[in-house]
Design a protein around this motif. Structure first.
Motif, PDB file in Angstrom:
ATOM      1  N   MET A  77       0.538  -1.208  -0.441  1.00 41.21           N
ATOM      2  CA  MET A  77      -0.283   0.463  -0.617  1.00 41.21           C
ATOM      3  C   MET A  77       0.864   1.133   0.205  1.00 41.21           C
ATOM      4  SD  MET A  77      -3.487  -1.222   3.143  1.00 41.21           S
ATOM      5  CE  MET A  77      -3.270   0.764   2.878  1.00 41.21           C
ATOM      6  N   ALA A  78       2.485   1.330   0.646  1.00 43.55           N
ATOM      7  CA  ALA A  78       2.952   1.978   0.666  1.00 43.55           C
ATOM      8  C   ALA A  78       3.502   2.760  -0.884  1.00 43.55           C
ATOM      9  CB  ALA A  78       3.569   2.515   2.203  1.00 43.55           C
ATOM     10  N   GLN A  79       4.019   1.483  -1.028  1.00 41.09           N
ATOM     11  CA  GLN A  79       4.492   1.974  -2.627  1.00 41.09           C
ATOM     12  C   GLN A  79       3.070   2.255  -3.370  1.00 41.09           C
ATOM     13  OE1 GLN A  79       5.481  -2.664  -3.574  1.00 41.09           O
ATOM     14  NE2 GLN A  79       7.526  -2.018  -2.388  1.00 41.09           N
ATOM     15  N   GLN A  80       2.520   1.956  -3.768  1.00 39.86           N
ATOM     16  CA  GLN A  80       1.146   2.311  -4.471  1.00 39.86           C
ATOM     17  C   GLN A  80       0.888   3.748  -3.842  1.00 39.86           C
ATOM     18  OE1 GLN A  80      -2.148  -0.841  -3.588  1.00 39.86           O
ATOM     19  NE2 GLN A  80      -1.391  -2.018  -4.649  1.00 39.86           N
ATOM     20  N   ASP A  81       0.825   3.987  -2.947  1.00 38.86           N
ATOM     21  CA  ASP A  81       0.639   5.440  -3.149  1.00 38.86           C
ATOM     22  C   ASP A  81       1.862   6.244  -3.127  1.00 38.86           C
ATOM     23  OD1 ASP A  81      -1.771   5.276  -0.967  1.00 38.86           O
ATOM     24  OD2 ASP A  81      -0.239   4.595   0.538  1.00 38.86           O
ATOM     25  N   GLU A  82       3.041   5.756  -2.742  1.00 37.56           N
ATOM     26  CA  GLU A  82       4.369   6.927  -3.570  1.00 37.56           C
ATOM     27  C   GLU A  82       4.002   6.091  -5.295  1.00 37.56           C
ATOM     28  OE1 GLU A  82       8.791   6.566  -4.634  1.00 37.56           O
ATOM     29  OE2 GLU A  82       7.861   5.312  -2.286  1.00 37.56           O
ATOM     30  N   THR A  83       3.631   5.454  -5.916  1.00 37.43           N
ATOM     31  CA  THR A  83       3.287   5.084  -6.681  1.00 37.43           C
ATOM     32  C   THR A  83       2.609   6.773  -7.704  1.00 37.43           C
ATOM     33  OG1 THR A  83       4.124   2.731  -6.758  1.00 37.43           O
ATOM     34  CG2 THR A  83       2.907   4.136  -9.321  1.00 37.43           C
ATOM     35  N   LEU A  84       1.406   6.706  -6.821  1.00 36.53           N
ATOM     36  CA  LEU A  84       0.074   6.863  -7.153  1.00 36.53           C
ATOM     37  C   LEU A  84       0.740   8.935  -7.089  1.00 36.53           C
ATOM     38  CD1 LEU A  84      -3.190   5.061  -5.574  1.00 36.53           C
ATOM     39  CD2 LEU A  84      -2.073   6.315  -8.042  1.00 36.53           C
ATOM     40  N   ASN A  85       1.322   9.376  -6.228  1.00 36.78           N
ATOM     41  CA  ASN A  85       1.930  10.448  -5.772  1.00 36.78           C
ATOM     42  C   ASN A  85       2.508  10.441  -7.076  1.00 36.78           C
ATOM     43  OD1 ASN A  85       0.552  11.145  -3.389  1.00 36.78           O
ATOM     44  ND2 ASN A  85       2.566  10.512  -1.910  1.00 36.78           N
ATOM     45  N   GLU A  86       3.726  10.551  -7.260  1.00 38.34           N
ATOM     46  CA  GLU A  86       4.186  10.380  -8.585  1.00 38.34           C
ATOM     47  C   GLU A  86       3.253  10.460  -9.720  1.00 38.34           C
ATOM     48  OE1 GLU A  86       6.821   6.961  -8.920  1.00 38.34           O
ATOM     49  OE2 GLU A  86       8.534   8.455  -7.347  1.00 38.34           O
ATOM     50  N   LEU A  87       3.014   9.658 -10.403  1.00 41.38           N
ATOM     51  CA  LEU A  87       1.616   9.846 -11.226  1.00 41.38           C
ATOM     52  C   LEU A  87       1.480  10.858 -11.215  1.00 41.38           C
ATOM     53  CD1 LEU A  87       0.363   8.638 -13.643  1.00 41.38           C
ATOM     54  CD2 LEU A  87      -1.419   7.279 -11.933  1.00 41.38           C
ATOM     55  N   GLY A  88       0.845  11.844  -9.848  1.00 44.32           N
ATOM     56  CA  GLY A  88       0.219  12.478  -9.400  1.00 44.32           C
ATOM     57  C   GLY A  88       1.082  13.626 -10.257  1.00 44.32           C
ATOM     58  N   GLN A  89       2.040  14.126 -10.144  1.00 37.88           N
ATOM     59  CA  GLN A  89       2.713  14.898 -10.468  1.00 37.88           C
ATOM     60  C   GLN A  89       3.125  14.911 -11.331  1.00 37.88           C
ATOM     61  OE1 GLN A  89       6.299  14.414  -7.559  1.00 37.88           O
ATOM     62  NE2 GLN A  89       5.495  14.641  -5.667  1.00 37.88           N
ATOM     63  N   ALA A  90       3.213  13.954 -12.213  1.00 36.41           N
ATOM     64  CA  ALA A  90       3.733  14.227 -13.718  1.00 36.41           C
ATOM     65  C   ALA A  90       2.421  14.446 -14.415  1.00 36.41           C
ATOM     66  CB  ALA A  90       3.658  12.498 -13.688  1.00 36.41           C
ATOM     67  N   VAL A  91       1.130  14.072 -14.150  1.00 35.51           N
ATOM     68  CA  VAL A  91      -0.158  14.675 -14.586  1.00 35.51           C
ATOM     69  C   VAL A  91      -0.035  16.081 -14.230  1.00 35.51           C
ATOM     70  CG1 VAL A  91      -2.458  14.864 -14.279  1.00 35.51           C
ATOM     71  CG2 VAL A  91      -1.594  12.591 -14.534  1.00 35.51           C
ATOM     72  N   ASP A  92       0.462  16.779 -13.641  1.00 39.56           N
ATOM     73  CA  ASP A  92       0.482  17.966 -12.943  1.00 39.56           C
ATOM     74  C   ASP A  92       1.541  18.544 -14.148  1.00 39.56           C
ATOM     75  OD1 ASP A  92      -1.459  18.153 -10.740  1.00 39.56           O
ATOM     76  OD2 ASP A  92       0.243  18.063  -9.395  1.00 39.56           O
ATOM     77  N   ARG A  93       2.823  18.535 -14.119  1.00 33.40           N
ATOM     78  CA  ARG A  93       3.686  18.765 -15.224  1.00 33.40           C
ATOM     79  C   ARG A  93       3.357  18.494 -17.205  1.00 33.40           C
ATOM     80  NH1 ARG A  93       7.094  15.496 -12.233  1.00 33.40           N
ATOM     81  NH2 ARG A  93       6.934  13.558 -13.522  1.00 33.40           N
ATOM     82  N   VAL A  94       2.126  17.360 -16.837  1.00 32.44           N
ATOM     83  CA  VAL A  94       2.010  17.492 -18.191  1.00 32.44           C
ATOM     84  C   VAL A  94       0.723  18.818 -18.507  1.00 32.44           C
ATOM     85  CG1 VAL A  94       0.199  15.969 -19.678  1.00 32.44           C
ATOM     86  CG2 VAL A  94       2.021  15.186 -19.108  1.00 32.44           C
ATOM     87  N   GLY A  95       0.320  18.678 -17.011  1.00 31.96           N
ATOM     88  CA  GLY A  95      -1.280  20.127 -17.550  1.00 31.96           C
ATOM     89  C   GLY A  95      -0.481  21.426 -17.098  1.00 31.96           C
ATOM     90  N   GLU A  96       0.814  21.677 -16.925  1.00 27.30           N
ATOM     91  CA  GLU A  96       1.650  22.534 -17.099  1.00 27.30           C
ATOM     92  C   GLU A  96       2.219  22.546 -18.277  1.00 27.30           C
ATOM     93  OE1 GLU A  96       5.010  22.708 -13.904  1.00 27.30           O
ATOM     94  OE2 GLU A  96       2.824  22.491 -12.719  1.00 27.30           O
ATOM     95  N   LEU A  97       2.350  22.223 -18.742  1.00 23.87           N
ATOM     96  CA  LEU A  97       3.600  21.760 -20.331  1.00 23.87           C
ATOM     97  C   LEU A  97       2.011  21.945 -21.201  1.00 23.87           C
ATOM     98  CD1 LEU A  97       5.159  18.799 -20.257  1.00 23.87           C
ATOM     99  CD2 LEU A  97       6.386  21.351 -20.491  1.00 23.87           C
ATOM    100  N   ALA A  98       1.122  21.791 -20.681  1.00 25.10           N
ATOM    101  CA  ALA A  98      -0.364  21.825 -22.147  1.00 25.10           C
ATOM    102  C   ALA A  98      -0.363  23.023 -22.256  1.00 25.10           C
ATOM    103  CB  ALA A  98      -1.553  20.636 -21.751  1.00 25.10           C
ATOM    104  N   VAL A  99      -0.524  23.836 -20.956  1.00 24.88           N
ATOM    105  CA  VAL A  99      -0.999  25.674 -20.744  1.00 24.88           C
ATOM    106  C   VAL A  99      -0.113  26.194 -21.217  1.00 24.88           C
ATOM    107  CG1 VAL A  99      -1.074  27.348 -18.626  1.00 24.88           C
ATOM    108  CG2 VAL A  99      -1.927  25.273 -18.722  1.00 24.88           C
ATOM    109  N   ASN A 100       1.550  26.625 -21.239  1.00 23.44           N
ATOM    110  CA  ASN A 100       2.370  26.525 -22.241  1.00 23.44           C
ATOM    111  C   ASN A 100       2.154  26.805 -23.550  1.00 23.44           C
ATOM    112  OD1 ASN A 100       3.745  27.612 -19.310  1.00 23.44           O
ATOM    113  ND2 ASN A 100       4.951  26.471 -19.081  1.00 23.44           N
ATOM    114  N   ILE A 101       2.334  25.362 -24.180  1.00 21.71           N
ATOM    115  CA  ILE A 101       1.675  24.909 -25.225  1.00 21.71           C
ATOM    116  C   ILE A 101       0.924  25.801 -25.780  1.00 21.71           C
ATOM    117  CG2 ILE A 101       1.490  23.501 -27.281  1.00 21.71           C
ATOM    118  CD1 ILE A 101       3.222  21.476 -24.953  1.00 21.71           C
ATOM    119  N   ASN A 102      -0.258  26.146 -25.171  1.00 22.16           N
ATOM    120  CA  ASN A 102      -1.039  26.302 -25.791  1.00 22.16           C
ATOM    121  C   ASN A 102      -0.914  27.782 -25.465  1.00 22.16           C
ATOM    122  OD1 ASN A 102      -4.165  27.025 -26.214  1.00 22.16           O
ATOM    123  ND2 ASN A 102      -5.210  27.933 -24.101  1.00 22.16           N
TER     124      ASN A 102
END
Length: 146
Positions: A77-102
């Protein structure tokens, strides 16, 4: 009809009370306990002479197994939480990139519109100059050229 149904219900209630009283008698309770012990003895493996140690060893083994499984689940469960946190950070970065590209696309689109306007202006001026050059070339008098 209704009376016969009421009689039936009353008879059944009486029979249930009688059965309940019979089941709560000490003789029946003793018999149930005796049968339960006999069933347990029949299903249990023969115990060595030191009866408490194997039971404790089995219980300890079970406890250790349960503790190990619980710890393993917590680790997963701790590993899954860590993976989910990393995934959330990656999604945030992709969102920022999308805003910059726009934003960049908007700026470049405006630049292209400005370029198109400039090209249209220059094309109009060029057509005017070419028209004047054409008029000059049609005249035969050299003085008008100068």
């Amino acid at each position: 009809e209704l009376a016969s149904r009421k009689q039936f219900v009353n008879r059944m209630k009486q029979e249930l009370r009688t059965m309940k009283n019979n089941m709560e008698s000490n003789a029946i309770k003793g018999k149930i306990q005796q049968d339960e012990r006999a069933e347990l003895d029949r299903h249990q493996a023969p115990m060595p002479t030191f009866d408490t140690k194997p039971q404790n060893a089995i219980e300890m083994s079970n406890e250790n197994f349960i503790r190990g499984e619980k710890q393993q689940q917590q680790t997963i469960m701790a590993q899954q939480d860590e993976t989910l946190n990393e995934l959330g950070q990656a999604v945030d970065r992709v969102g920022e990139l999308a805003v910059n590209i726009n934003t960049e696309l908007g700026e470049q689109n405006k630049m292209l519109d400005d370029l198109e306007t400039d090209i249209d202006d220059v094309a109009e001026k060029m057509n005017a100059v070419l028209g004047q050059i054409g008029k000059l070339l049609k005249t035969k008098d050299r003085c008008q050229i100068w």
